[in-house]
Design a protein around this motif. Structure first.
Motif, PDB file in Angstrom:
ATOM      1  N   HIS B 248      45.663  49.931  51.468  1.00  0.00           N
ATOM      2  CA  HIS B 248      45.430  48.781  50.584  1.00  0.00           C
ATOM      3  C   HIS B 248      44.081  48.131  50.894  1.00  0.00           C
ATOM      4  N   PRO B 249      43.309  47.823  49.859  1.00  0.00           N
ATOM      5  CA  PRO B 249      41.991  47.201  50.093  1.00  0.00           C
ATOM      6  C   PRO B 249      42.069  45.888  50.858  1.00  0.00           C
ATOM      7  N   CYS B 286      47.664  42.631  39.731  1.00  0.00           N
ATOM      8  CA  CYS B 286      47.524  42.624  41.185  1.00  0.00           C
ATOM      9  C   CYS B 286      46.977  41.272  41.607  1.00  0.00           C
ATOM     10  N   ALA B 289      43.343  41.077  42.872  1.00  0.00           N
ATOM     11  CA  ALA B 289      42.279  41.609  42.006  1.00  0.00           C
ATOM     12  C   ALA B 289      41.002  40.777  42.043  1.00  0.00           C
ATOM     13  N   CYS B 292      39.009  41.738  45.064  1.00  0.00           N
ATOM     14  CA  CYS B 292      38.999  43.145  45.459  1.00  0.00           C
ATOM     15  C   CYS B 292      37.770  43.847  44.909  1.00  0.00           C
ATOM     16  N   CYS B 299      44.119  46.746  37.033  1.00  0.00           N
ATOM     17  CA  CYS B 299      44.588  45.872  38.110  1.00  0.00           C
ATOM     18  C   CYS B 299      44.900  44.476  37.600  1.00  0.00           C
ATOM     19  N   CYS B 316      48.934  49.326  45.238  1.00  0.00           N
ATOM     20  CA  CYS B 316      47.554  49.405  44.765  1.00  0.00           C
ATOM     21  C   CYS B 316      47.379  50.606  43.853  1.00  0.00           C
ATOM     22  N   PHE B 317      46.643  50.384  42.756  1.00  0.00           N
ATOM     23  CA  PHE B 317      46.355  51.491  41.840  1.00  0.00           C
ATOM     24  C   PHE B 317      45.235  52.379  42.363  1.00  0.00           C
TER      25      PHE B 317
END
Ligand SMILES: Nc1ncnc2c1ncn2[C@@H]1O[C@H](COP(=O)(O)OP(=O)(O)OP(=O)(O)O)[C@@H](O)[C@H]1O
Ligand code: SF4
Ligand code: SF4
Ligand SMILES: [Mg+2]
Lengths: 315, 684
Positions: B248-249, B286, B289, B292, B299, B316-317
């Motif tokens: 995950h970022p 998200c 987003a 990110c 997102c 997460c995409f």
């Protein structure tokens, strides 16, 4: 503990002495001699001078003060020129009834205000809390004599539940025999005190409820009732001890208005009358009582606090 | 079947302006004997998740329909309250963050620990007290039987936290939720408590949920980790995998923005821009987003949901693959090396002493003094940063306050630019005060809440009578720009800003008078990791552009090492070691420095696990009666008789590296005592 008490008492005596001195000085500036009271408004200057000389009122103030203190140490509070009676006799006559009023209303208001405040804190913003808060606001902002007047109007004059006149036999035993007549003055005093105590108690309860140890108590699995009885009540009552101790002399002041309104022949009324007549030994005695009560109230509060709060040590 | 199975747990809290979605669709499981870390920044819903499991919600809080919490297969969400009470403190217990306020001050610790035993086990008072003594012994309270009658105020913070833990463990719960159990404690005590929790968990065979914001703490003590962001779990996997192969970022950014001890401090820290969303009005899609750098259109419209294989799920995409490559992605800070400075020190502090009287009474008897600072010297060069580290109560803050003149020393000198600050009067003193500014730990408490930011920033200029109103305004506006705040901030009040923004305002205020030295007391301790990195970068940038020297005070060695050219380690009012970041970190000569380094949790699982059980034993002695000789001797593993008799002198261990110890971990260059280590390195 003993050392603490000795130090506290020393300070207390100094404070009381200071208060007596200041009051004495102020009275002397306002009314240097009671001669007019005794001899009447039409007295000749020569007669006044002679009377002053005979009774020591022409001496410098520090001399007079020393004499006063000397008498005080012998338990002699002086003579009321206005009422032609010794002040001690006056106090013995009037103090019991006033004391009864004060103590009864103090005990009652604590019995009502502490549980009420805790209830309000626990049920914050509920209907009961809001009602109690509004009532407290009303009684708090209303002068005691107004409360008294309203009580007389409602319960004595309109509903006729009680007698609007206070018993005329104003010795302690006489007053006790007619105790239903004392209900209204006591209630008037209590209402005002409850109004302020319950506000403090409510906010103290809210403070404690926000503490982590309440959350911890719940996390232990205690029921709400046990959380309150074991961990809330004692902690939330601690700040009240000091408050009540400090408000003792205020209650006496409240007495003054209520006695005036109900025409009770107690200390308060005596004080009001002596104020009007520059009756100064009586005024001195009244100030002395207030000062001693302040100091004693404070001391008792500190001792009670030490007994109930393990964090506080008297050193 | 897992011991604890949480599915789709959502908690909403009604507030006057709507509803906070504090926890939103959280699902996880906990096996017996396992430690699950729950990490995330402030306000992400960690505590609320823990409280929801116990159904101890704040007023207005409510579990949303569909939430499920199963303990050994038994659904807790719809249990009647009376049944739920039998779970609390019995099968699931909780330890809270602040040991100072978590114990009832009017009840003995014996009573408080025995209370759940009486409640759940139906034990008599005597039996319960026996059990209390037993558990108190288990958590390491010395002589537990004799201390049952102690009140909480008689115990130190570390001991209180042990009592809290004993209270939670008294009924041998199956699950222990520890909500930031060590955040309020010093690092050396933190290490002791974490080790204790870990041992107890193994011995009693319970499972533990370790809630914390500190990645270092979970690195060493959790088997698996859930990362939370804005009320949701965004990634969940084994500890090692999370640190080495996060997907995950947010996890990636969080880990990248923590300053490391091994960090090259000429590099900018990685930062996650912006702030977490407002949970009373969360964005669709998200929730990360807006911050990110991998975000795309999908997102912002669709919720990614927690997906992936059971042993590693993430929401997460466009997942990432492992940690950021920090060597290539960071840019070198635009700051010249401090070598170009003058030889002469800018600030010199010589033998400062501060003692605070405590206790005593009206008649002046029983007076005791706290030896807050006992003869500390340091010097600071032009454009240099001096870092001060040490545990709470070691005198760091008092030293800082004496340097800027907020506190008057009992003895010693502060010399700025060749002038003794203590001997200045009137105008010259005022002029000098301008050169020394302070930046505080809690920007909330140090900014007047009733003043607009514009007035706050202009106030020092007005007091000093500098410039016309117009000039003041333009100066202040420029400063705001420099610390990264819009001009509109001038008209707003401090409470309308986030913690990080307030710290920027604090920095701008310290800068208004163009000081030469800023003393920054815990400048980033109150801030979250991602915001902390932003402020640290800003401090470095401003240092270069304003020719500033800093004295940075912090309990966090990594923060100090990132900012400072030289570091002083304090213990109980004494400076015990001074050296460059590398001297301290790699060649520590003083046993206390070494112990401190050992105790600091670092976000590296392998390193952390090796350290278990190490660290400094015992607690900080009272500064009212500090130990004779070397003040560290009561906790020092190397202490010998000589340490109690003779106070160790500062000796030189290398260029600019001094330490005060009789039996140091390194060999000193020479045995002659030195006084102050100058910025250029040679001893005076
Ligand atoms: N009593 C309350 N009333 C309203 N909102 C609340 C209340 N308590 C918490 N919140 C909100 O719920 C969300 C989650 O809070 P929580 O305390 O779980 O965060 P946290 O992750 O534990 O943060 P921290 O690291 O600061 O302890 C936050 O947005 C917070 O503002
Ligand atoms: S879903 Fe999109 S916005 Fe959210 S973390 Fe992944 S890439 Fe970033
Ligand atoms: S002087 Fe002695 S007690 Fe102090 S740090 Fe060195 S070895 Fe330890
Ligand atoms: Mg929390």
């Amino acid at each position: 503990m003993a050392g603490y008490l000795i130090r506290r008492l020393t300070t207390a005596i100094l404070v009381v002495f200071g208060i007596i001195l200041v009051t004495f000085l102020m009275l002397h500036i306002i009314a240097p001699s009671p001669a007019i009271t005794v001899l009447g408004p039409k007295a000749q200057p020569a007669a006044i001078k002679a009377w002053n000389h005979a009774n020591g009122f022409d001496k410098p103030w520090w001399d007079q003060f020393a004499t006063y203190l000397g008498h005080l140490f012998q338990g002699n509070l002086g003579y009321s020129y206005h009422l032609n009676q010794s002040v001690s006799a006056l106090l013995t006559e009037k103090a019991p009834l006033s004391g009864l009023l004060t103590i009864a209303s103090l005990v009652l208001s604590i019995l009502v205000a502490l549980p009420l405040g805790i209830y309000q804190g626990v049920k914050r913003n509920s209907f009961g809390d809001i009602t109690a808060t509004s009532l407290a606001m009303i009684f708090y902002s209303m002068p005691t004599f107004l409360v008294a007047l309203v009580l007389v109007q409602v319960f004595a004059l309109s509903l006729k539940w009680v007698n609007p006149n206070v018993p005329q036999d104003q010795t302690l035993s006489g007053a006790l025999a007619g105790w239903p007549d004392l209900i209204m003055p006591i209630v008037a005093l209590t209402l005002t005190a409850v109004a302020s105590y319950s506000r403090y108690q409510r906010s103290a309860a809210l403070d404690v409820l926000a503490q982590d140890y309440i959350k911890v108590a719940r996390a232990k699995g205690l029921s709400e009732r046990l959380v309150y009885s074991r961990h809330l009540v004692r902690n939330a009552s601690l700040p009240m001890i000091t408050l009540i101790g400090l408000s003792l002399p205020l209650l006496i002041a409240g007495n003054l208005l209520v006695e005036y309104t109900f025409n009770i022949n107690g200390l308060g009324l005596l004080f009001v009358n002596s104020l009007q007549g520059y009756d100064y030994n009586v005024l001195m005695a009244y100030t002395l009582i207030t000062a001693v009560l302040t100091v004693v109230g404070n001391l008792i509060a500190d001792i009670c606090l030490t007994l109930s709060d393990p964090r506080i040590k008297l050193v | 079947m897992a011991l604890l199975e949480v599915n789709n747990l959502s908690t909403h809290i009604a507030i006057s302006s709507g509803s906070v979605q504090a926890v939103d669709g959280v699902s996880f499981h906990l096996e017996a004997g396992e430690t699950l870390g729950l990490v995330g920044e402030s306000g992400c819903g960690k505590s609320m998740t823990g409280l929801s499991l116990m159904r101890l919600l704040p007023p207005g809080g409510q579990l949303v329909g569909g939430s499920s919490v199963k303990l050994s297969g038994r659904e807790l969400v719809d249990l009647p309250e009376s049944e739920m009470r039998k779970i609390r403190g019995n099968e699931i217990a909780m330890v809270f963050q602040d040991p100072m306020s978590s114990l009832d001050p009017t009840k003995t610790i014996g009573y408080q620990v025995s209370e759940p035993v009486m409640l759940h086990r139906g034990a008599s008072k005597a039996e319960a007290l026996d059990r209390a003594a037993e558990v108190l012994g288990l958590v390491g309270l010395p002589k537990p039987k004799e201390r049952l009658g102690d009140y909480p105020h008689q115990l130190s913070g570390g001991l209180r936290q042990r009592v809290m833990i004993a209270m939670a463990l008294a009924c041998e719960p199956k699950v222990l939720i520890a909500d930031e159990p060590t955040t309020a404690l010093d690092v050396t005590i933190q290490a002791q408590i974490l080790t204790l929790l870990n041992d107890l968990k193994d011995r009693l065979g319970m499972a533990m949920i370790l809630v914390t914001h500190d990645m270092g703490v979970v690195a060493g003590h959790a088997d698996r980790i859930n990362v939370m962001y804005a009320g949701r779990i965004v990634e969940s996997t084994k500890t090692d995998e999370l640190f080495s192969d996060m997907r995950h970022p947010y996890t990636q950014g969080l880990l990248a923005s923590i300053p490391r001890l091994a960090q090259d401090n000429t590099q900018k820290l990685f930062t996650v821009p912006g702030l977490p969303p407002d949970l009373s009005n969360p964005p669709t899609g998200c929730r990360f987003a807006a911050r990110c750098s991998y975000a795309q259109d999908d997102c912002r419209t669709e919720d990614p949901g927690l997906k992936g294989p059971k042993e590693h799920t993430f929401a997460c995409f466009h997942p990432v693959d492992g940690p950021l490559d920090l060597t290539s992605s960071t840019t070198v800070a635009d700051r010249s090396a401090p070598a170009a400075k003058e030889k002469r020190p800018l600030l010199e502090v010589t033998d400062l002493v501060k003692e605070f009287p405590v206790g005593g009474n009206l008649f002046g008897r029983n007076k005791a003094v706290v030896h807050a600072v006992s003869g500390v010297s340091l010097s600071l060069g032009y454009g240099e940063t001096f870092g001060l580290v040490g545990e709470s109560g070691c005198g760091k803050t008092t030293l800082g306050r004496m340097i800027v003149g907020l506190e008057k020393p009992n003895a010693g000198q502060v010399t700025l630019d060749g002038a003794q600050v203590g001997s200045l009067r009137g105008k010259a003193l005022r002029r000098h005060r301008r050169d020394l500014q302070m930046m505080f730990q809690d920007p909330h408490a140090s900014l007047d809440p009733r003043m607009r930011v514009g007035s706050i920033l202009r106030e020092p200029l007005q007091i000093q009578g500098i410039g016309t109103a117009q000039e003041q305004l333009s100066l202040v506006t420029d400063l705001l720009g420099e610390v990264g705040l819009p001009k509109s901030a001038l008209e707003r009040f401090p409470h309308e800003f986030s913690g990080g923004q307030r710290q920027r305002i604090g920095l701008a205020r310290a800068l208004t008078l163009h000081p030469k030295v800023i003393v920054a007391d815990e400048p980033v301790s109150a801030l979250d990791v991602s915001i902390r990195a932003q402020v640290l970068n800003l401090m470095k940038r401003l240092q270069a552009s304003h020719d500033l020297s800093y004295v940075v005070i912090s309990h966090d060695l990594a923060v100090v090492k990132y900012l400072a050219d030289r570091i002083g380690v304090m213990y109980l009012g004494k400076m015990v070691e001074v050296g460059s970041g590398e001297d301290i970190y790699q060649r520590a000569a003083h046993p206390y420095t070494a112990g401190l380094l050992e105790a600091i949790p670092v976000p590296e699982p392998e390193l952390e696990r090796e350290k278990r059980g190490g660290g400094i034993k015992g607690e900080l002695p009272s500064p009212v009666a500090p130990p004779s000789g070397c003040r560290f001797r009561t906790r020092c593993p190397l202490a010998q008789e000589r340490c109690a008799e003779e106070e160790p002198a500062m000796r030189l261990f290398g260029d600019g590296h001094v330490a005060a110890c009789h039996f140091p971990l390194q060999t000193p260059v020479s045995d002659t005592p030195v006084t102050v280590a100058t910025p250029a390195g040679e001893a005076v």
